[in-house]
Motif scaffolding. Sequence first.
Motif, PDB file in Angstrom:
ATOM      1  N   LEU A  99     104.945  -3.627 -30.591  1.00  0.00           N
ATOM      2  CA  LEU A  99     106.225  -4.022 -30.527  1.00  0.00           C
ATOM      3  C   LEU A  99     106.992  -3.047 -31.713  1.00  0.00           C
ATOM      4  N   GLU A 100     106.474  -2.944 -33.154  1.00  0.00           N
ATOM      5  CA  GLU A 100     106.958  -2.577 -33.990  1.00  0.00           C
ATOM      6  C   GLU A 100     106.322  -1.024 -33.280  1.00  0.00           C
ATOM      7  N   TRP A 101     105.618  -0.721 -33.074  1.00  0.00           N
ATOM      8  CA  TRP A 101     104.962   0.933 -32.250  1.00  0.00           C
ATOM      9  C   TRP A 101     106.145   1.668 -31.393  1.00  0.00           C
ATOM     10  N   LEU A 102     106.355   0.226 -30.415  1.00  0.00           N
ATOM     11  CA  LEU A 102     107.378   0.918 -29.116  1.00  0.00           C
ATOM     12  C   LEU A 102     109.028   1.274 -30.316  1.00  0.00           C
ATOM     13  N   PRO A 159     108.165   5.178 -31.205  1.00  0.00           N
ATOM     14  CA  PRO A 159     107.022   5.898 -29.967  1.00  0.00           C
ATOM     15  C   PRO A 159     107.034   7.069 -30.068  1.00  0.00           C
ATOM     16  N   ARG A 160     107.880   8.010 -30.314  1.00  0.00           N
ATOM     17  CA  ARG A 160     107.466   8.951 -31.245  1.00  0.00           C
ATOM     18  C   ARG A 160     107.272   9.402 -32.660  1.00  0.00           C
ATOM     19  N   ARG A 161     107.181   8.328 -33.045  1.00  0.00           N
ATOM     20  CA  ARG A 161     106.499   8.970 -34.847  1.00  0.00           C
ATOM     21  C   ARG A 161     105.045   8.251 -34.560  1.00  0.00           C
ATOM     22  N   HIS A 162     104.941   6.816 -33.704  1.00  0.00           N
ATOM     23  CA  HIS A 162     103.953   6.637 -33.957  1.00  0.00           C
ATOM     24  C   HIS A 162     102.638   6.805 -32.710  1.00  0.00           C
ATOM     25  N   PHE A 163     103.264   7.650 -31.588  1.00  0.00           N
ATOM     26  CA  PHE A 163     102.732   8.448 -30.363  1.00  0.00           C
ATOM     27  C   PHE A 163     102.880  10.002 -29.987  1.00  0.00           C
ATOM     28  N   ILE A 164     103.421  10.365 -31.354  1.00  0.00           N
ATOM     29  CA  ILE A 164     103.456  11.928 -31.382  1.00  0.00           C
ATOM     30  C   ILE A 164     102.739  12.826 -30.436  1.00  0.00           C
ATOM     31  N   HIS A 165     100.898  12.184 -30.108  1.00  0.00           N
ATOM     32  CA  HIS A 165     100.053  12.729 -29.348  1.00  0.00           C
ATOM     33  C   HIS A 165      99.935  12.491 -28.240  1.00  0.00           C
ATOM     34  N   GLN A 166     100.851  11.780 -27.821  1.00  0.00           N
ATOM     35  CA  GLN A 166     100.929  11.902 -26.187  1.00  0.00           C
ATOM     36  C   GLN A 166     101.013  13.388 -25.611  1.00  0.00           C
ATOM     37  N   GLU A 167     100.420  13.617 -24.499  1.00  0.00           N
ATOM     38  CA  GLU A 167     100.413  15.138 -23.803  1.00  0.00           C
ATOM     39  C   GLU A 167     101.224  14.396 -22.598  1.00  0.00           C
ATOM     40  N   SER A 168     101.174  13.073 -21.956  1.00  0.00           N
ATOM     41  CA  SER A 168     101.506  13.073 -20.971  1.00  0.00           C
ATOM     42  C   SER A 168     102.909  13.092 -20.586  1.00  0.00           C
ATOM     43  N   GLY A 169     103.780  13.474 -21.686  1.00  0.00           N
ATOM     44  CA  GLY A 169     104.967  13.032 -20.994  1.00  0.00           C
ATOM     45  C   GLY A 169     105.568  12.337 -22.808  1.00  0.00           C
ATOM     46  N   ASP A 170     107.256  12.589 -22.915  1.00  0.00           N
ATOM     47  CA  ASP A 170     107.901  11.879 -24.161  1.00  0.00           C
ATOM     48  C   ASP A 170     107.477  10.684 -24.037  1.00  0.00           C
ATOM     49  N   PRO A 171     106.541   9.933 -25.612  1.00  0.00           N
ATOM     50  CA  PRO A 171     106.945   8.777 -24.875  1.00  0.00           C
ATOM     51  C   PRO A 171     108.100   7.887 -25.357  1.00  0.00           C
ATOM     52  N   LEU A 225      96.576   4.821 -25.566  1.00  0.00           N
ATOM     53  CA  LEU A 225      97.038   5.673 -26.764  1.00  0.00           C
ATOM     54  C   LEU A 225      97.059   3.875 -27.155  1.00  0.00           C
ATOM     55  N   ILE A 226      98.083   2.854 -26.913  1.00  0.00           N
ATOM     56  CA  ILE A 226      98.144   1.930 -26.892  1.00  0.00           C
ATOM     57  C   ILE A 226      96.563   1.396 -27.450  1.00  0.00           C
TER      58      ILE A 226
END
Length: 101
Positions: free
Chosen positions: A20-23, A26-38, A47-48
């Motif tokens: 919940l904290e990360w979500l 989400p851009r800060r914690h999952f910037i490396h997601q390649e499939s689209g803007d988190p 990734l989680i």
Amino acid sequence: MTDRIEQTKALASVPRMKVLEWLKEPRRHFIHQESGDPETIGVCVTLIAAKLDMSQPTVSRHLEILRRAGFVTVRRIGQWSYYTRSAMGISEYGDWINDNL
């Protein structure tokens, strides 16, 4: 009406609280997601799982508990599941806490 006891139980877990904290950012914690803007599509469960250093089935169970509690929503794109925080669900739970305790 959402079961408030089940919501409370859903928050009684360090991994679920981390998710919940990360979500929340989400851009800060999952910037490396390649499939689209988190922020737009949510965060892929893989990734989680990697960030929690847990197996995907274990993380999927945690996410399902959060979903049933109304704290996250899931969006399926093809074979992938993307999760976002439910600001409304969290706010309603907080309001209930403030009104009843």
